[in-house]
Design a protein around this motif. Structure first.
Motif, PDB file in Angstrom:
ATOM      1  N   UNK A 214       1.084  -1.223   0.045  1.00  0.00           N
ATOM      2  CA  UNK A 214       0.070   0.186  -0.082  1.00  0.00           C
ATOM      3  C   UNK A 214       0.862   1.225  -0.028  1.00  0.00           C
ATOM      4  N   UNK A 215       0.336   2.320  -0.373  1.00  0.00           N
ATOM      5  CA  UNK A 215       1.045   3.770  -0.328  1.00  0.00           C
ATOM      6  C   UNK A 215      -0.224   4.765  -0.647  1.00  0.00           C
ATOM      7  N   UNK A 216       0.335   5.947  -0.416  1.00  0.00           N
ATOM      8  CA  UNK A 216      -0.666   7.085  -0.479  1.00  0.00           C
ATOM      9  C   UNK A 216       0.062   8.345  -0.729  1.00  0.00           C
ATOM     10  N   UNK A 217      -0.356   9.338  -1.378  1.00  0.00           N
ATOM     11  CA  UNK A 217       0.260  10.585  -1.357  1.00  0.00           C
ATOM     12  C   UNK A 217      -0.823  11.720  -1.404  1.00  0.00           C
ATOM     13  N   UNK A 218      -0.160  13.045  -0.703  1.00  0.00           N
ATOM     14  CA  UNK A 218      -1.277  14.062  -0.735  1.00  0.00           C
ATOM     15  C   UNK A 218      -0.454  15.483  -0.834  1.00  0.00           C
ATOM     16  N   UNK A 219      -1.204  16.247  -1.585  1.00  0.00           N
ATOM     17  CA  UNK A 219      -0.724  17.772  -1.511  1.00  0.00           C
ATOM     18  C   UNK A 219      -1.836  18.586  -1.373  1.00  0.00           C
ATOM     19  N   UNK A 220      -1.367  20.008  -0.674  1.00  0.00           N
ATOM     20  CA  UNK A 220      -2.327  20.734  -0.427  1.00  0.00           C
ATOM     21  C   UNK A 220      -1.652  22.132  -0.462  1.00  0.00           C
ATOM     22  N   UNK A 221      -2.068  23.116  -1.681  1.00  0.00           N
ATOM     23  CA  UNK A 221      -1.583  24.232  -1.868  1.00  0.00           C
ATOM     24  C   UNK A 221      -2.693  25.183  -1.535  1.00  0.00           C
ATOM     25  N   UNK A 222      -2.421  26.354  -1.005  1.00  0.00           N
ATOM     26  CA  UNK A 222      -3.373  27.502  -0.898  1.00  0.00           C
ATOM     27  C   UNK A 222      -2.529  28.862  -0.983  1.00  0.00           C
ATOM     28  N   UNK A 223      -3.275  29.761  -1.705  1.00  0.00           N
ATOM     29  CA  UNK A 223      -2.732  31.101  -1.797  1.00  0.00           C
ATOM     30  C   UNK A 223      -3.973  32.211  -1.371  1.00  0.00           C
ATOM     31  N   UNK A 224      -3.598  33.088  -0.507  1.00  0.00           N
ATOM     32  CA  UNK A 224      -4.570  34.372  -0.305  1.00  0.00           C
ATOM     33  C   UNK A 224      -4.352  35.405  -1.177  1.00  0.00           C
ATOM     34  N   UNK A 225      -5.459  35.264  -2.023  1.00  0.00           N
ATOM     35  CA  UNK A 225      -5.622  36.380  -3.156  1.00  0.00           C
ATOM     36  C   UNK A 225      -5.533  37.743  -2.461  1.00  0.00           C
ATOM     37  N   UNK A 226      -6.621  37.744  -1.625  1.00  0.00           N
ATOM     38  CA  UNK A 226      -6.739  38.996  -0.849  1.00  0.00           C
ATOM     39  C   UNK A 226      -6.941  38.747   0.550  1.00  0.00           C
ATOM     40  N   UNK A 227      -7.237  39.557   1.495  1.00  0.00           N
ATOM     41  CA  UNK A 227      -7.376  39.102   2.745  1.00  0.00           C
ATOM     42  C   UNK A 227      -8.644  38.386   3.319  1.00  0.00           C
ATOM     43  N   UNK A 228      -9.660  38.407   1.956  1.00  0.00           N
ATOM     44  CA  UNK A 228     -11.071  37.504   2.222  1.00  0.00           C
ATOM     45  C   UNK A 228     -10.915  36.508   1.187  1.00  0.00           C
ATOM     46  N   UNK A 229     -10.111  36.458   0.189  1.00  0.00           N
ATOM     47  CA  UNK A 229     -10.367  35.482  -0.965  1.00  0.00           C
ATOM     48  C   UNK A 229      -8.963  34.390  -0.771  1.00  0.00           C
ATOM     49  N   UNK A 230      -9.294  33.040  -1.164  1.00  0.00           N
ATOM     50  CA  UNK A 230      -8.376  32.229  -1.110  1.00  0.00           C
ATOM     51  C   UNK A 230      -8.454  31.108  -1.968  1.00  0.00           C
ATOM     52  N   UNK A 231      -7.675  30.912  -2.870  1.00  0.00           N
ATOM     53  CA  UNK A 231      -7.702  29.877  -3.779  1.00  0.00           C
ATOM     54  C   UNK A 231      -6.723  28.507  -3.325  1.00  0.00           C
ATOM     55  N   UNK A 232      -7.232  27.344  -3.394  1.00  0.00           N
ATOM     56  CA  UNK A 232      -6.500  26.214  -3.012  1.00  0.00           C
ATOM     57  C   UNK A 232      -6.680  25.154  -3.685  1.00  0.00           C
ATOM     58  N   UNK A 233      -5.824  24.084  -3.773  1.00  0.00           N
ATOM     59  CA  UNK A 233      -5.973  22.899  -4.428  1.00  0.00           C
ATOM     60  C   UNK A 233      -5.710  21.545  -3.404  1.00  0.00           C
ATOM     61  N   UNK A 234      -6.375  20.780  -3.329  1.00  0.00           N
ATOM     62  CA  UNK A 234      -6.059  19.668  -2.454  1.00  0.00           C
ATOM     63  C   UNK A 234      -6.068  18.301  -3.269  1.00  0.00           C
ATOM     64  N   UNK A 235      -5.095  17.627  -3.328  1.00  0.00           N
ATOM     65  CA  UNK A 235      -4.995  16.456  -4.339  1.00  0.00           C
ATOM     66  C   UNK A 235      -4.221  15.426  -3.367  1.00  0.00           C
ATOM     67  N   UNK A 236      -5.101  14.093  -3.627  1.00  0.00           N
ATOM     68  CA  UNK A 236      -4.480  13.009  -3.010  1.00  0.00           C
ATOM     69  C   UNK A 236      -4.991  11.786  -3.566  1.00  0.00           C
ATOM     70  N   UNK A 237      -4.275  10.751  -3.320  1.00  0.00           N
ATOM     71  CA  UNK A 237      -4.448   9.219  -3.959  1.00  0.00           C
ATOM     72  C   UNK A 237      -4.055   8.373  -3.131  1.00  0.00           C
TER      73      UNK A 237
END
Length: 636
Positions: A214-237
């Motif tokens: 068995x094996x697994x992998x995860x990645x989580x990246x987020x970026x605060x575009x402004x103080x109110x807005x955030x973009x993020x990607x959560x990938x895993x397998x």
């Protein structure tokens, strides 16, 4: 200064975020300097401990110290009341009578088939990414749908404030690590993690005819575009492979993999409230023992809005849609006239499935310590040309009767398309023409705070199921694996628990469930094949000082009905022959060294089923499942 702490529950997307907020100063407070204007982010104030009725949470530190959990949050859920194991060591449970295929799993709002690696292994996500795990045993919030059973939901940790950090472990069975860092002057955060098992080499040395990996992998990246807005990607397998080798090569018994990519936009709204918009893509793949290969390519989207209306009322609305492209390869060799093969081909066939849902919920807190949460969910399903629609009203209420006493009540409907015995990636039955599964879930409980930060909870529950596709629970009357008999189900019982956080110097818990689960079809009334009258779990942990920690856990559950006896209720008392009761004892010992302000190193020894006790199922004693582990853990 005298201040009252208030606890506020805000639903942001599919996760539940809890905030502590100080109430307004009392009349006795001295005057303070005028603060700078701050945009209000909290609107609903509710004194007391009422947060969200029916939500049972496992905190990160409790999980890390729980014997037998190996520090994994998902492995710890079987310590909660209301969960009945199918077989010890396997990560499949009946939750208040609902079969394993009807239990829903979410990781930060993303649906996944299962939470554990093969043969009761570690969780599919590195524990360093998980903040807490919540279990809704019945009448879950309507943001969770399409499951006529319990819900297990994990929340991701917020990005750390430090510019970089990480942790790693090296054990007898696997190696894992997590690393995180800030970038773009702290506006961005990235975390990667994974785990790799080298059990294949160990199994090859012990038993050359077995392969386990068995094996697994995860990645989580987020970026605060402004103080109110955030973009993020959560990938895993996740990947699992368990096979038996013979003269014809490997015969896989459990060979699965699945992957998810969740892209999100989160916004804090002016005047309070949160908005999440997300798109999820995924791929599920399985190799069955007979050579069939079901696959699922899915894409989904969800929009979730939380909006305070006043100081006592908040509104939650949401919409989600999912499309599944299912393809199943036939086995390489089969008899086209074989009834079992024909049944499989009809039940599991290539097709397109679709689902659309919308929901609305209110969080009404009219008085301090009172929470009333009515909600309504509408679902539409499309599968193999058949359509179905469901309406799920739900109500959750919590009332603080006394600063130390709370009453909690939940009731609601839940619907689900037909499901298989256990959740397997890509393997979804195609018999929607027979209708949806339906559950009516009700519970009533009392929480009492005792001295020494100890809490006792007592809950009565009564669930009824219609159109249930519980092939395992109806056997042996329906032994053909491709037959999914519809049945009427019932489960009722009492759950008791006594807890003191394991993060304390002396902590532990006792949880006990007494229940009865039955199935009915036509004129036949039987006990569920996995009905266990008594389930008990207890743990005790102690911090000896100097970095030494130890703990022990005891688990006991009564035997399931012996299918060899026919599983038929034969007398007025409902007596039937059962397998012997099973128990196990788990141990954990840790020595922890602090290597500075943030760094640490731990030596951890842990063993599940230290007594090497084998469970008896249908009159046959199984090979004992004993999992020892010795390893090093470290972090920054």
């Amino acid at each position: 200064m005298v201040r009252t702490m208030a606890r506020l529950c805000l639903i942001a997307g599919p996760t539940l975020l809890a905030f502590d907020a100080a109430a307004l100063p009392s009349d006795e407070d001295p005057p303070e300097a005028e603060p700078a204007p701050v945009e209000p982010s909290l609107h609903i104030l509710s004194e007391g401990k009422v947060v969200e009725p029916g939500r049972d949470v496992l905190e990160r530190e409790d999980v890390r110290r729980l014997p037998g959990a190996f520090g994994d949050p998902f492995r710890a859920i079987d310590a909660m009341p209301g969960l009945t194991p199918t077989v010890s060591g396997l990560p499949f449970f009946f939750v208040r009578g609902a079969p394993p295929g009807n239990v829903g799993y979410y990781i930060d709002g993303v649906r996944v088939p299962y939470l554990f690696h093969v043969l009761g292994g570690p969780s599919i996500v590195h524990p360093g990414l998980i903040e807490d795990v919540a279990v809704h045993r019945g009448a879950a919030p309507t943001r969770f749908g399409r499951y006529a059973g319990g819900i297990v939901s994990a929340t991701l940790r917020e990005p750390a404030e430090e510019s970089w950090g990480g942790e790693a472990h090296l054990r007898l069975i696997d190696v894992g690590a997590r690393a995180s860092a800030r970038f773009a002057d702290g506006r961005g955060a990235a975390t990667v993690a994974g785990r790799y098992s080298y059990t294949g080499a160990i199994f090859s040395a012990i038993s050359p005819d077995l392969t386990l990996d068995y094996r697994d992998v995860q990645a989580h990246v987020s970026f605060d575009v402004t103080e109110r807005d955030r973009l993020s990607v959560f990938a895993f397998g996740s990947y699992d492979y368990y096979a038996v080798t013979d003269l014809n090569g490997d015969s896989p018994l459990f060979a699965t993999e699945f992957y998810r990519v969740d892209t999100r936009y989160d916004a804090k709204l002016a005047g309070g409230g949160q908005l999440r918009m997300a798109v999820t893509t995924g791929f599920d793949d399985t190799i069955m023992a007979d050579g069939r290969k079901p696959r699922d390519v899915l894409v989904g989207s969800r929009v979730i809005l939380h909006r305070p209306v006043s100081k006592t009322l908040a509104l939650d609305v949401g919409l989600d849609v999912q499309h599944d492209v299912l393809h199943i390869d036939a086995p390489p060799y089969f008899d086209p006239d074989d009834g079992v093969n024909l049944g499989y081909n009809r039940l599991f066939r290539s097709r397109n499935d679709g689902a659309l849902a919308t929901w609305i919920g209110l969080d009404y807190r009219p008085l301090p310590g009172v929470a009333v949460l009515p909600s309504l969910r509408l679902d539409g399903f499309l599968s193999a040309g058949n359509r179905a629609v469901s309406v799920d009203p739900r109500l959750r209420v919590a009332v603080e009767l006394h600063p130390r006493v709370r009453a909690i009540h939940t009731v609601g409907m839940a619907h689900q398309p037909p499901s298989y015995l256990v959740p397997i990636p890509g393997l979804l039955p195609a018999n929607l023409e027979e209708g949806l599964q339906t559950a009516l879930q009700a519970s009533s409980g009392v929480e009492l705070d005792l001295p020494w930060d100890t809490t006792v909870v007592a809950t009565l529950f009564d669930n009824v199921f219609w159109g249930l596709t519980d092939g395992a629970g109806m056997r042996p009357a329906f032994e053909l694996p491709h037959v999914v008999p519809r049945s009427l189900g019932s489960a009722k019982g009492i759950e008791l628990s006594l807890r003191r956080s394991l993060a304390k110097r002396l902590g532990g818990f006792i949880s006990y469930t007494a229940s009865r689960t039955t199935r009915s079809r036509d004129a036949e009334h039987v006990l569920s094949a996995f009905d266990r009258t008594h389930v008990l779990s207890a743990a005790l942990g102690y911090d000896f000082g100097g970095g030494y920690l130890g703990g022990v856990r005891f688990s006991l559950f009564s035997g399931k009905p012996n299918l060899g006896s026919g599983n038929v209720v034969t007398d007025e008392d409902g007596a039937t022959e059962r397998d012997p009761a099973f128990y196990r004892i788990d141990f954990r010992f840790e020595k922890r060294w602090s290597l500075g302000e943030r760094a640490y190193l731990s030596l951890v020894a842990e063993v599940v089923n230290a007594t090497v006790h084998g469970e008896v199922v249908d009159g046959r004693r199984l090979v004992p499942v004993t999992l020892p582990s010795v390893g090093l853990e470290g972090g920054l």
